[in-house]
Design a protein around this motif. Structure first.
Motif, PDB file in Angstrom:
ATOM      1  N   LEU A 230      71.688  67.607  44.519  1.00 56.80           N
ATOM      2  CA  LEU A 230      70.464  67.383  45.293  1.00 56.80           C
ATOM      3  C   LEU A 230      70.386  65.933  45.771  1.00 56.80           C
ATOM      4  CD1 LEU A 230      67.878  69.391  43.147  1.00 56.80           C
ATOM      5  CD2 LEU A 230      68.958  70.082  45.299  1.00 56.80           C
ATOM      6  N   ALA A 231      70.845  64.993  44.958  1.00 57.80           N
ATOM      7  CA  ALA A 231      70.881  63.594  45.387  1.00 57.80           C
ATOM      8  C   ALA A 231      71.878  63.391  46.521  1.00 57.80           C
ATOM      9  CB  ALA A 231      71.234  62.693  44.208  1.00 57.80           C
ATOM     10  N   VAL A 232      72.979  64.149  46.499  1.00 60.50           N
ATOM     11  CA  VAL A 232      73.935  64.108  47.608  1.00 60.50           C
ATOM     12  C   VAL A 232      73.236  64.490  48.908  1.00 60.50           C
ATOM     13  CG1 VAL A 232      75.945  65.270  48.619  1.00 60.50           C
ATOM     14  CG2 VAL A 232      76.015  64.487  46.248  1.00 60.50           C
ATOM     15  N   ASP A 233      72.385  65.524  48.854  1.00 60.97           N
ATOM     16  CA  ASP A 233      71.676  65.962  50.054  1.00 60.97           C
ATOM     17  C   ASP A 233      70.846  64.835  50.660  1.00 60.97           C
ATOM     18  OD1 ASP A 233      72.463  68.718  50.275  1.00 60.97           O
ATOM     19  OD2 ASP A 233      71.261  69.132  48.495  1.00 60.97           O
ATOM     20  N   VAL A 234      70.262  63.997  49.819  1.00 62.33           N
ATOM     21  CA  VAL A 234      69.455  62.886  50.317  1.00 62.33           C
ATOM     22  C   VAL A 234      70.325  61.900  51.103  1.00 62.33           C
ATOM     23  CG1 VAL A 234      68.051  60.898  49.639  1.00 62.33           C
ATOM     24  CG2 VAL A 234      67.760  63.103  48.473  1.00 62.33           C
ATOM     25  N   CYS A 235      71.421  61.450  50.496  1.00 64.29           N
ATOM     26  CA  CYS A 235      72.303  60.478  51.170  1.00 64.29           C
ATOM     27  C   CYS A 235      72.910  61.070  52.436  1.00 64.29           C
ATOM     28  CB  CYS A 235      73.408  60.041  50.211  1.00 64.29           C
ATOM     29  SG  CYS A 235      72.830  59.215  48.723  1.00 64.29           S
ATOM     30  N   TRP A 236      73.335  62.312  52.336  1.00 63.94           N
ATOM     31  CA  TRP A 236      73.979  62.990  53.457  1.00 63.94           C
ATOM     32  C   TRP A 236      73.011  63.110  54.636  1.00 63.94           C
ATOM     33  CZ3 TRP A 236      76.567  68.498  52.807  1.00 63.94           C
ATOM     34  CH2 TRP A 236      77.423  68.731  53.889  1.00 63.94           C
ATOM     35  N   SER A 237      71.743  63.438  54.349  1.00 67.33           N
ATOM     36  CA  SER A 237      70.767  63.639  55.420  1.00 67.33           C
ATOM     37  C   SER A 237      70.446  62.345  56.145  1.00 67.33           C
ATOM     38  CB  SER A 237      69.495  64.255  54.834  1.00 67.33           C
ATOM     39  OG  SER A 237      69.768  65.531  54.291  1.00 67.33           O
ATOM     40  N   VAL A 238      70.353  61.242  55.403  1.00 68.29           N
ATOM     41  CA  VAL A 238      70.130  59.953  56.064  1.00 68.29           C
ATOM     42  C   VAL A 238      71.312  59.621  56.978  1.00 68.29           C
ATOM     43  CG1 VAL A 238      69.835  57.473  55.710  1.00 68.29           C
ATOM     44  CG2 VAL A 238      68.633  59.095  54.228  1.00 68.29           C
ATOM     45  N   GLY A 239      72.518  59.877  56.490  1.00 71.05           N
ATOM     46  CA  GLY A 239      73.692  59.628  57.319  1.00 71.05           C
ATOM     47  C   GLY A 239      73.736  60.491  58.567  1.00 71.05           C
ATOM     48  N   SER A 395      76.998  58.969  48.421  1.00 68.67           N
ATOM     49  CA  SER A 395      77.041  60.320  47.851  1.00 68.67           C
ATOM     50  C   SER A 395      78.364  60.622  47.148  1.00 68.67           C
ATOM     51  CB  SER A 395      76.788  61.363  48.938  1.00 68.67           C
ATOM     52  OG  SER A 395      77.800  61.321  49.929  1.00 68.67           O
ATOM     53  N   SER A 396      79.403  59.842  47.395  1.00 69.01           N
ATOM     54  CA  SER A 396      80.711  60.144  46.808  1.00 69.01           C
ATOM     55  C   SER A 396      80.679  60.212  45.281  1.00 69.01           C
ATOM     56  CB  SER A 396      81.749  59.112  47.265  1.00 69.01           C
ATOM     57  OG  SER A 396      82.986  59.333  46.646  1.00 69.01           O
ATOM     58  N   PRO A 397      80.186  59.192  44.556  1.00 67.33           N
ATOM     59  CA  PRO A 397      80.200  59.283  43.091  1.00 67.33           C
ATOM     60  C   PRO A 397      79.264  60.357  42.550  1.00 67.33           C
ATOM     61  CG  PRO A 397      79.027  57.308  43.804  1.00 67.33           C
ATOM     62  CD  PRO A 397      79.700  57.864  45.016  1.00 67.33           C
ATOM     63  N   LEU A 398      78.321  60.824  43.352  1.00 74.89           N
ATOM     64  CA  LEU A 398      77.400  61.856  42.884  1.00 74.89           C
ATOM     65  C   LEU A 398      78.084  63.213  42.727  1.00 74.89           C
ATOM     66  CD1 LEU A 398      74.303  60.890  45.060  1.00 74.89           C
ATOM     67  CD2 LEU A 398      74.571  60.556  42.599  1.00 74.89           C
ATOM     68  N   TYR A 399      79.281  63.357  43.280  1.00 74.18           N
ATOM     69  CA  TYR A 399      80.040  64.602  43.111  1.00 74.18           C
ATOM     70  C   TYR A 399      80.859  64.617  41.814  1.00 74.18           C
ATOM     71  CZ  TYR A 399      79.199  66.536  47.795  1.00 74.18           C
ATOM     72  OH  TYR A 399      78.637  67.099  48.907  1.00 74.18           O
TER      73      TYR A 399
END
Length: 413
Positions: A230-239, A395-399
């Motif tokens: 879910l945190a990845v979704d945040v970073c990805w959406s801003v990008g 978002s990379s380390p969040l995976y």
């Protein structure tokens, strides 16, 4: 219904769902600008969509799990058609705000039911089915449909002249017609197993929504993997703001006008979504070799590099090349991310968890739109794009938790 039948219907419905979205892509920023809105006003009206999604995402996800995928899909498609009708007449900030508010309702309803229906139908036939194959095919079809839609918009703007109608408004008529076709297709093709209680009454389903939401939130709260996804979704959406909103603005600055930029953005967007489809199709070759989790860790770094390049290049040729590379990685990232998400949840709460993913993504996109368009207006579009790319790289380390979990579970037979 067999798994193959479900897959074919899923892909066909995806094509009808995303083709009109592709037509909207070249118009998303440039149509409001042509009708007198400023860059900041565009950012504010677009952000309204994200805040509406934030308010409705979990209730609509729970509604899909309790009421059924088919009725929610029909409702979603109807709301989207209404927003397109309003878009045809929109010429003020208030009217564009209504358009994006309706789009927010549509996105909240649409964020999970079709994919959940397909995944449930596939796993019902084969519990060990490799979901990444169908999801990758879905990403390919969606990318191709969006690319074709963008190409059609460019052709309409460049070559079709309807008396008394501005060039950028003409594609909206075809968008409405395709949405009507999609609504009919959902009614005919989506079939579900009987509800456990023997009925799918709306009021009874609405009463079940709070329970489904509580259970879905509990699942996410107890899973470190899901929280990180879910945190990845945040970073990805801003990008995503950089290549969905800021790239057309940067291109218009380079070529000198919104209409000229639209003629260029349409074929470029079409090409971008075609390579997006190629990325979605090809990434499974990499994931099968090194693992889905490890692939997910590497992709955001590559994605961010293409975005930063978009912000640094000085000419339209370099911008377009970086944009195409960006969309190739973007297409590859989607199936990988969704595969990891689906591994962490069962069918009973699948739409709810997917709605949680969209719930955090949409407001992140909205806030990113406001902040990055303000940065573009106050400093430069290039700087705003670079900042968005750096956020996506986070978002990379969040995976990593998902990658470790993948190594602890046996691969499907």
């Amino acid at each position: 219904m067999t798994g193959v039948q479900a897959r074919n219907r899923y892909l066909f419905l995806l094509a009808l769902r995303w083709f009109p979205t592709g037509m909207w892509v070249p118009l998303l920023v440039l149509l409001p600008l042509e009708r007198g809105l400023t860059i900041v006003e565009v950012g504010l009206t677009v952000s309204l969509q994200g805040f509406v999604v934030l308010a409705l995402e979990l209730p609509t996800g729970g509604l899909s799990d309790s009421w059924g995928r088919r009725p929610v899909l029909l409702l979603s498609s109807s709301v989207c058609l209404t927003s397109v009708v309003v878009l045809f007449f929109a010429d003020t900030v208030a009217m564009f705000a209504v358009v994006y508010a309706l789009q927010g309702v549509h996105r909240a309803l649409d964020s999970g039911p079709l994919e959940s229906w397909y995944v449930d139908a596939t796993l019902a036939e084969d519990p060990d089915a490799k979901l990444e194959r169908g999801l990758s095919a879905g990403g390919t079809v969606a990318g191709a449909a969006i690319g074709t839609g963008a190409l059609v918009t460019g052709g309409i703007v460049a070559w079709v002249e309807l008396p008394g109608m501005p060039a950028l408004v003409q594609p909206v008529l075809l968008m409405a017609a395709v949405h009507v076709a999609g609504l009919v297709a959902i009614a005919l093709l989506v079939r579900e197993n009987p509800h456990p209680d023997g009925k799918r009454a709306l009021l009874a389903s609405v009463r079940e929504v709070p329970r489904v939401i509580r259970e879905g939130v509990g699942i996410a709260a107890r899973s470190r993997v899901l929280l990180c996804l879910l945190a990845v979704d945040v970073c990805w959406s801003v990008g995503m703001v950089t290549f969905e909103k800021l790239m057309p603005i940067r291109l218009s600055e380079m070529v000198g006008g919104a209409e000229r930029a639209t003629e260029l953005v349409s074929p470029v967007s079409a090409g971008a979504w075609f390579v997006n489809a190629l990325g979605a199709a090809a990434i499974m070759l990499v994931a099968n070799r090194i693992g889905v989790g490890r692939t997910a860790v590497l992709l955001p770094l590559l994605h961010a590099a293409t975005i930063v390049t978009m912000g640094l290049v000085a000419g339209p040729v370099g911008l377009v090349a970086a944009f195409l590379a960006c969309y190739t990685v973007h297409g590859a990232s989607g199936p990988v991310h969704m595969t990891l998400l689906h591994r962490e949840v069962t069918g009973e709460h699948r739409s709810t968890v997917m709605s949680m993913s969209s719930m955090v993504a949409q407001p992140a996109f909205a806030i990113g739109s406001i902040l990055l368009t303000m940065l573009a207006s106050g400093v430069s579009t290039g700087v705003a794009i670079v900042v968005g790319g750096l956020v996506l790289a986070l978002s990379s380390p969040l995976y990593l938790p998902a990658m470790r979990a993948e190594h602890r579970i046996p691969a499907p037979v």
